[in-house]
Design a protein around this motif. Structure first.
Motif, PDB file in Angstrom:
ATOM      1  N   PRO A 119      11.655   6.734  -1.969  1.00 25.49           N
ATOM      2  CA  PRO A 119      10.387   6.047  -1.702  1.00 25.49           C
ATOM      3  C   PRO A 119       9.345   7.030  -1.184  1.00 25.49           C
ATOM      4  CG  PRO A 119      12.025   5.516  -0.013  1.00 25.49           C
ATOM      5  CD  PRO A 119      12.743   6.249  -1.094  1.00 25.49           C
ATOM      6  N   GLY A 120       8.104   6.823  -1.582  1.00 28.06           N
ATOM      7  CA  GLY A 120       7.016   7.674  -1.121  1.00 28.06           C
ATOM      8  C   GLY A 120       6.708   8.848  -2.018  1.00 28.06           C
ATOM      9  N   LEU A 147       3.695   8.148  -4.214  1.00 24.33           N
ATOM     10  CA  LEU A 147       2.478   8.200  -3.385  1.00 24.33           C
ATOM     11  C   LEU A 147       2.012   9.643  -3.240  1.00 24.33           C
ATOM     12  CD1 LEU A 147       0.365   6.897  -1.566  1.00 24.33           C
ATOM     13  CD2 LEU A 147       2.014   7.007   0.317  1.00 24.33           C
ATOM     14  N   ASP A 179       6.471   2.864  -9.148  1.00 23.08           N
ATOM     15  CA  ASP A 179       7.001   2.548  -7.823  1.00 23.08           C
ATOM     16  C   ASP A 179       5.905   2.042  -6.896  1.00 23.08           C
ATOM     17  OD1 ASP A 179       9.347   3.539  -8.816  1.00 23.08           O
ATOM     18  OD2 ASP A 179       9.449   5.286  -7.488  1.00 23.08           O
ATOM     19  N   HIS A 180       6.226   0.971  -6.188  1.00 27.91           N
ATOM     20  CA  HIS A 180       5.360   0.451  -5.127  1.00 27.91           C
ATOM     21  C   HIS A 180       6.250  -0.359  -4.193  1.00 27.91           C
ATOM     22  CE1 HIS A 180       5.345  -2.733  -8.240  1.00 27.91           C
ATOM     23  NE2 HIS A 180       5.251  -3.568  -7.239  1.00 27.91           N
ATOM     24  N   PRO A 181       5.750  -0.839  -3.063  1.00 24.76           N
ATOM     25  CA  PRO A 181       6.625  -1.540  -2.124  1.00 24.76           C
ATOM     26  C   PRO A 181       7.353  -2.706  -2.783  1.00 24.76           C
ATOM     27  CG  PRO A 181       4.565  -1.007  -1.051  1.00 24.76           C
ATOM     28  CD  PRO A 181       4.396  -0.644  -2.501  1.00 24.76           C
ATOM     29  N   ASP A 200       0.381  -2.631  -2.697  1.00 29.24           N
ATOM     30  CA  ASP A 200       0.201  -1.218  -3.018  1.00 29.24           C
ATOM     31  C   ASP A 200       0.307  -0.372  -1.761  1.00 29.24           C
ATOM     32  OD1 ASP A 200      -0.487   1.180  -4.225  1.00 29.24           O
ATOM     33  OD2 ASP A 200      -2.639   0.746  -4.273  1.00 29.24           O
ATOM     34  N   ASP A 201       1.160   0.641  -1.800  1.00 31.11           N
ATOM     35  CA  ASP A 201       1.249   1.579  -0.677  1.00 31.11           C
ATOM     36  C   ASP A 201       0.209   2.680  -0.770  1.00 31.11           C
ATOM     37  OD1 ASP A 201       2.221   3.025  -2.794  1.00 31.11           O
ATOM     38  OD2 ASP A 201       4.139   3.549  -1.864  1.00 31.11           O
ATOM     39  N   GLY A 202      -0.662   2.590  -1.771  1.00 29.78           N
ATOM     40  CA  GLY A 202      -1.677   3.610  -2.015  1.00 29.78           C
ATOM     41  C   GLY A 202      -1.478   4.331  -3.328  1.00 29.78           C
ATOM     42  N   SER A 203      -0.290   4.204  -3.930  1.00 33.33           N
ATOM     43  CA  SER A 203      -0.001   4.916  -5.172  1.00 33.33           C
ATOM     44  C   SER A 203      -0.890   4.443  -6.320  1.00 33.33           C
ATOM     45  CB  SER A 203       1.468   4.738  -5.555  1.00 33.33           C
ATOM     46  OG  SER A 203       2.319   5.232  -4.559  1.00 33.33           O
ATOM     47  N   CYS A 219       0.331  -5.922  -7.784  1.00 28.37           N
ATOM     48  CA  CYS A 219       1.628  -5.246  -7.679  1.00 28.37           C
ATOM     49  C   CYS A 219       2.652  -6.277  -7.216  1.00 28.37           C
ATOM     50  CB  CYS A 219       1.559  -4.092  -6.678  1.00 28.37           C
ATOM     51  SG  CYS A 219       0.300  -2.855  -7.031  1.00 28.37           S
ATOM     52  N   GLY A 279      11.648  -1.379  -4.761  1.00 28.52           N
ATOM     53  CA  GLY A 279      10.352  -1.059  -5.359  1.00 28.52           C
ATOM     54  C   GLY A 279      10.448  -0.039  -6.464  1.00 28.52           C
TER      55      GLY A 279
END
Length: 356
Positions: free
Chosen positions: A6-7, A10, A42-44, A49-52, A78, A111
């Motif tokens: 994860p991340g 992003l 990929d997202h949460p 949206d985590d910002g990606s 998302c 995610g």
């Protein structure tokens, strides 16, 4: 646009200079869809949206890529996903709970391999419906493998490997409902054919949503699926080909031949086609038409399927001919068509004429 941890996506989308993301953005800028579904982004896992997605729009789509004009998508969705969501019970029978094998959908983290929707028209978010929580065993006439999962596993295993959503898009005075999903590929299993069977039943769920089957209850308890007069478009990497591949054919055949679909697009003269696909040499012998392939393995897996009450003007697949300068967007620095250059799938598009 997926990564094992994860991340990572992003961080990648924040880089502003990734060559693969630039190519993907240029393809989108060139085809200029008003509404777009991106699979494996990929997202949460719980949605949002985590910002990606915002980074990809800001740093890539809204900036010129390979001499293409920028494009903006002010409306984004998302959805939550089952990928990487840990099951409370052991699914693969090894006695321990681990990802990805014990995820309610295959994924290294919650995610992983999700999908997102980008739109230039408003999304009626308060009217979105989903069938993420529906259990596989609750699908009538399901083909879940017998004696493979434990009773405890069957009591929690969901049907949708990601999510099945109906997303209303407001185009002037009209509503077009997107019916989006990304069924699991019908491979990477054993003699029990659990993935092939799940793919089949995920596609059957799409058909049942179109039919507004009486058994259906969405995640908020709402009955049925699409209304009889609804205009809709089925969108997604369905991981199923009616002619070739490892999947079970009845479900994809029933969907493509459904009386409420525009048959000219699903199986007729206006099936999306490309010039470049015919030059692909798949690693297995295929019976299907190369002009209709959407995957480098020589399969038609990706679909945009309008309902029969929508007027279609043009269709296509972004797979440029060998002499087309745009072909560089799907090739690496040595001119080879490789997944690492952009994607192993090709963008499918359909133009719909609406009176708004």
């Amino acid at each position: 646009m997926s990564a094992p941890a994860p991340g990572q996506i992003l961080e990648l989308t924040a880089s502003k200079s990734d060559a693969r993301l630039s190519r993907l953005a240029a393809i989108i800028q060139h085809t200029r869809p008003d509404v777009l579904m991106l699979c494996e982004f990929d997202h949460p896992g719980n949605g949002g949206d985590d910002g990606s997605v915002a980074n990809f729009c800001r740093h890539y789509l809204e900036r010129p890529q390979y001499q293409q004009q920028p494009i903006e998508y002010p409306y984004r969705y998302c959805p939550p996903t089952n990928t990487g969501l840990m099951s409370p019970h052991d699914l693969d029978g090894d006695g321990v709970l681990t990802l990805p094998a014990d995820g309610l959908g295959f994924g290294e983290h919650h995610g992983h391999f999700g999908f997102v929707i980008l739109s230039q028209y408003p999304i009626a978010e308060n009217k979105i419906r989903s069938w993420q929580n529906m259990l596989w065993q609750d699908l009538p006439d399901n083909v879940m493998p017998a004696n493979y999962y434990s009773e405890q596993a069957e009591s929690v295993l969901r049907l949708s490997s990601k999510n099945h959503v109906v997303v209303p898009i407001e185009v002037g005075s009209q509503i077009v409902h997107l019916l989006c999903c990304h069924p699991t590929p019908p491979v990477f299993d054993g003699d029990e054919k659990r993935n092939a069977r799940r793919n089949h039943d995920e596609l059957k769920l799409v058909t049942d949503i179109i039919n507004s089957a009486s058994y259906l209850r969405d995640d908020d308890g709402g009955a049925g699926g699409l209304a009889a007069k609804d205009a809709f478009v089925v969108m997604g990497d369905l991981n199923a080909d009616m002619v070739d591949g490892d999947g079970m054919k009845p479900a994809v055949r029933d969907l493509l031949l459904h009386p409420r679909l525009n048959h000219s697009v699903s199986t007729g003269k206006m099936t999306p086609k490309s010039l470049g696909g015919r030059f692909t040499i798949p690693w297995q012998q295929r019976k299907g038409r190369g002009t209709e392939w959407t995957h480098i393995s020589g399969l038609r897996l990706d679909y945009v399927l309008p309902s029969s009450n929508l007027t279609v003007s043009q269709t296509g697949i972004f797979w440029p001919d060998k002499k087309d300068p745009m072909r560089s967007l799907i090739c690496d620095e040595r001119g080879r068509s490789r997944p690492q250059a952009g994607s192993d799938h090709r963008l499918v598009w359909v133009d719909i004429a609406l009176s708004v």
